[in-house]
Design a protein around this motif. Structure first.
Motif, PDB file in Angstrom:
ATOM      1  N   GLN A  85      -5.633  40.403 -34.384  1.00 27.45           N
ATOM      2  CA  GLN A  85      -7.024  40.527 -33.969  1.00 27.45           C
ATOM      3  C   GLN A  85      -7.795  39.255 -34.330  1.00 27.45           C
ATOM      4  OE1 GLN A  85      -8.636  44.092 -35.653  1.00 27.45           O
ATOM      5  NE2 GLN A  85      -7.424  45.429 -34.354  1.00 27.45           N
ATOM      6  N   GLY A  86      -8.789  38.947 -33.516  1.00 31.75           N
ATOM      7  CA  GLY A  86      -9.616  37.778 -33.783  1.00 31.75           C
ATOM      8  C   GLY A  86      -9.015  36.522 -33.174  1.00 31.75           C
ATOM      9  N   ALA A  87      -9.423  35.373 -33.715  1.00 29.39           N
ATOM     10  CA  ALA A  87      -8.987  34.089 -33.167  1.00 29.39           C
ATOM     11  C   ALA A  87      -7.475  33.934 -33.275  1.00 29.39           C
ATOM     12  CB  ALA A  87      -9.677  32.948 -33.902  1.00 29.39           C
ATOM     13  N   GLN A  88      -6.851  33.495 -32.206  1.00 23.90           N
ATOM     14  CA  GLN A  88      -5.406  33.315 -32.204  1.00 23.90           C
ATOM     15  C   GLN A  88      -4.994  31.869 -32.437  1.00 23.90           C
ATOM     16  OE1 GLN A  88      -4.000  35.180 -28.612  1.00 23.90           O
ATOM     17  NE2 GLN A  88      -4.819  37.177 -29.209  1.00 23.90           N
ATOM     18  N   VAL A  89      -5.961  30.995 -32.599  1.00 25.72           N
ATOM     19  CA  VAL A  89      -5.709  29.616 -33.006  1.00 25.72           C
ATOM     20  C   VAL A  89      -6.516  29.375 -34.278  1.00 25.72           C
ATOM     21  CG1 VAL A  89      -5.907  27.179 -32.401  1.00 25.72           C
ATOM     22  CG2 VAL A  89      -5.332  28.860 -30.634  1.00 25.72           C
ATOM     23  N   ARG A  90      -5.810  29.114 -35.393  1.00 30.27           N
ATOM     24  CA  ARG A  90      -6.483  29.003 -36.690  1.00 30.27           C
ATOM     25  C   ARG A  90      -5.899  27.829 -37.484  1.00 30.27           C
ATOM     26  NH1 ARG A  90      -6.583  35.430 -38.617  1.00 30.27           N
ATOM     27  NH2 ARG A  90      -7.035  36.269 -36.534  1.00 30.27           N
ATOM     28  N   PRO A  91      -6.733  27.143 -38.251  1.00 26.47           N
ATOM     29  CA  PRO A  91      -6.223  26.078 -39.120  1.00 26.47           C
ATOM     30  C   PRO A  91      -5.645  26.670 -40.405  1.00 26.47           C
ATOM     31  CG  PRO A  91      -8.603  26.255 -39.342  1.00 26.47           C
ATOM     32  CD  PRO A  91      -8.199  27.245 -38.272  1.00 26.47           C
ATOM     33  N   MET A  92      -4.670  25.976 -41.011  1.00 26.16           N
ATOM     34  CA  MET A  92      -4.093  26.439 -42.274  1.00 26.16           C
ATOM     35  C   MET A  92      -3.610  25.249 -43.081  1.00 26.16           C
ATOM     36  SD  MET A  92      -1.062  29.251 -42.920  1.00 26.16           S
ATOM     37  CE  MET A  92       0.309  28.090 -42.801  1.00 26.16           C
ATOM     38  N   ARG A  93      -3.919  25.252 -44.359  1.00 28.70           N
ATOM     39  CA  ARG A  93      -3.450  24.209 -45.261  1.00 28.70           C
ATOM     40  C   ARG A  93      -1.997  24.476 -45.650  1.00 28.70           C
ATOM     41  NH1 ARG A  93      -6.835  20.146 -44.900  1.00 28.70           N
ATOM     42  NH2 ARG A  93      -5.754  19.312 -46.733  1.00 28.70           N
ATOM     43  N   PHE A  94      -1.253  23.400 -45.949  1.00 27.30           N
ATOM     44  CA  PHE A  94       0.111  23.584 -46.436  1.00 27.30           C
ATOM     45  C   PHE A  94       0.539  22.380 -47.251  1.00 27.30           C
ATOM     46  CE2 PHE A  94       0.838  21.082 -42.650  1.00 27.30           C
ATOM     47  CZ  PHE A  94       1.962  20.319 -42.913  1.00 27.30           C
ATOM     48  N   ASP A  95       1.575  22.597 -48.057  1.00 32.46           N
ATOM     49  CA  ASP A  95       2.174  21.544 -48.863  1.00 32.46           C
ATOM     50  C   ASP A  95       3.514  21.186 -48.221  1.00 32.46           C
ATOM     51  OD1 ASP A  95       3.499  19.983 -50.748  1.00 32.46           O
ATOM     52  OD2 ASP A  95       2.717  21.110 -52.454  1.00 32.46           O
ATOM     53  N   PRO A  96       3.732  19.940 -47.826  1.00 32.17           N
ATOM     54  CA  PRO A  96       4.981  19.582 -47.140  1.00 32.17           C
ATOM     55  C   PRO A  96       6.230  19.773 -47.988  1.00 32.17           C
ATOM     56  CG  PRO A  96       3.689  17.617 -47.660  1.00 32.17           C
ATOM     57  CD  PRO A  96       2.813  18.796 -47.933  1.00 32.17           C
ATOM     58  N   THR A  97       6.069  19.927 -49.314  1.00 30.00           N
ATOM     59  CA  THR A  97       7.243  20.116 -50.174  1.00 30.00           C
ATOM     60  C   THR A  97       7.605  21.594 -50.343  1.00 30.00           C
ATOM     61  OG1 THR A  97       5.920  20.203 -52.220  1.00 30.00           O
ATOM     62  CG2 THR A  97       6.657  18.024 -51.458  1.00 30.00           C
ATOM     63  N   GLN A  98       6.753  22.515 -49.889  1.00 27.45           N
ATOM     64  CA  GLN A  98       7.057  23.930 -50.054  1.00 27.45           C
ATOM     65  C   GLN A  98       8.122  24.371 -49.057  1.00 27.45           C
ATOM     66  OE1 GLN A  98       2.953  25.216 -48.011  1.00 27.45           O
ATOM     67  NE2 GLN A  98       4.036  27.012 -48.798  1.00 27.45           N
ATOM     68  N   PRO A  99       8.937  25.374 -49.421  1.00 26.29           N
ATOM     69  CA  PRO A  99       9.977  25.844 -48.494  1.00 26.29           C
ATOM     70  C   PRO A  99       9.393  26.665 -47.351  1.00 26.29           C
ATOM     71  CG  PRO A  99      10.008  27.136 -50.514  1.00 26.29           C
ATOM     72  CD  PRO A  99       9.025  26.023 -50.745  1.00 26.29           C
ATOM     73  N   LEU A 100      10.132  26.720 -46.265  1.00 31.22           N
ATOM     74  CA  LEU A 100       9.668  27.462 -45.103  1.00 31.22           C
ATOM     75  C   LEU A 100       9.489  28.945 -45.424  1.00 31.22           C
ATOM     76  CD1 LEU A 100       9.068  27.416 -42.029  1.00 31.22           C
ATOM     77  CD2 LEU A 100      11.492  27.938 -41.664  1.00 31.22           C
ATOM     78  N   GLY A 101      10.373  29.503 -46.244  1.00 31.24           N
ATOM     79  CA  GLY A 101      10.239  30.912 -46.606  1.00 31.24           C
ATOM     80  C   GLY A 101       8.935  31.205 -47.317  1.00 31.24           C
ATOM     81  N   ASP A 102       8.463  30.260 -48.123  1.00 32.88           N
ATOM     82  CA  ASP A 102       7.195  30.423 -48.826  1.00 32.88           C
ATOM     83  C   ASP A 102       6.020  30.368 -47.864  1.00 32.88           C
ATOM     84  OD1 ASP A 102       6.001  30.460 -51.652  1.00 32.88           O
ATOM     85  OD2 ASP A 102       4.909  28.800 -50.739  1.00 32.88           O
ATOM     86  N   LEU A 103       6.181  29.596 -46.772  1.00 28.12           N
ATOM     87  CA  LEU A 103       5.097  29.469 -45.793  1.00 28.12           C
ATOM     88  C   LEU A 103       4.803  30.800 -45.109  1.00 28.12           C
ATOM     89  CD1 LEU A 103       3.272  27.219 -44.495  1.00 28.12           C
ATOM     90  CD2 LEU A 103       4.928  27.202 -42.612  1.00 28.12           C
TER      91      LEU A 103
END
Length: 205
Positions: A85-103
């Motif tokens: 529900q709501g906006a289907q395009v959203r910004p999100m912060r991330f750390d390039p060293t974190q694993p994909l599973g954590d994302l």
């Protein structure tokens, strides 16, 4: 036995605790699956799966454990499925060293989608799809960069395949204090302090 295994794979209910009934008739494990549909039609009966349990048999869904608020020096654009529900395009912060599973936990924090059903793919600047085998890889090694676009799909089939990574079966009594339930759940999840848990049944804490 084969049908019980199929039910276990789809629902996570243990096959060795299940009893199959066709109407009021119990089906033994050696009955061939190919005979069930004709038998059900002939009897106009419904196939039932009953679970033997000394109390309530529930699943702990670890959606809160390891929950990650999106943080990091980089930002990406999430393209979410229409079920959100709501906006289907959203910004999100991330750390390039974190694993994909954590994302996955970060995406859940932003979208509310169950992590087990997510299908992830980079849409820009490169195009690449990911599987559960990529879960331990760092984002930067998978092509994630500042300003990239990540497409998220939600698949119930994928959720059933990955359920064992997020859902844990728990047999609990139906009477007594809630403290015992919290202690049992904490032991199952490997959480040292039961007071650190908040348990929900549906939307009720």
């Amino acid at each position: 036995a084969d049908l019980k295994k199929m039910i276990q794979a789809r629902t996570q209910f243990p096959a060795n605790r299940g009893v199959l009934l066709l109407g009021h008739m119990r089906l033994h494990d050696d009955v061939a699956v190919s005979r069930l549909a004709p038998a059900a039609d002939a009897r106009a009966a419904t196939l039932h799966f009953h679970l033997a349990s000394s109390g309530a048999y529930v699943f702990l869904r670890r959606e809160g454990q390891g929950h990650r608020e999106p943080t990091g020096p980089c930002a990406l654009t999430l393209r979410l499925p229409s079920v959100v529900q709501g906006a289907q395009v959203r910004p999100m912060r991330f750390d390039p060293t974190q694993p994909l599973g954590d994302l996955r936990w970060s995406i859940q924090a932003v979208s509310g989608l169950p992590p087990a059903g997510m299908q992830l793919s980079l849409a820009a600047p490169v195009s690449r799809s990911f599987t559960s085998a990529d879960g331990g890889e760092a984002l930067e090694s998978l092509g994630f960069a500042d300003g990239c676009t990540l497409k998220v799909q939600f698949d119930m089939t994928e959720q059933s395949h990955m359920a064992d990574a997020f859902d844990m079966p728990l047999e609990t009594p139906t009477s007594g204090g809630a403290a015992a339930l919290y202690e049992t759940a904490a032991a199952k999840l490997g959480v040292a302090d039961p007071a650190a848990l908040v348990l929900f049944a549906g939307g009720t804490a």
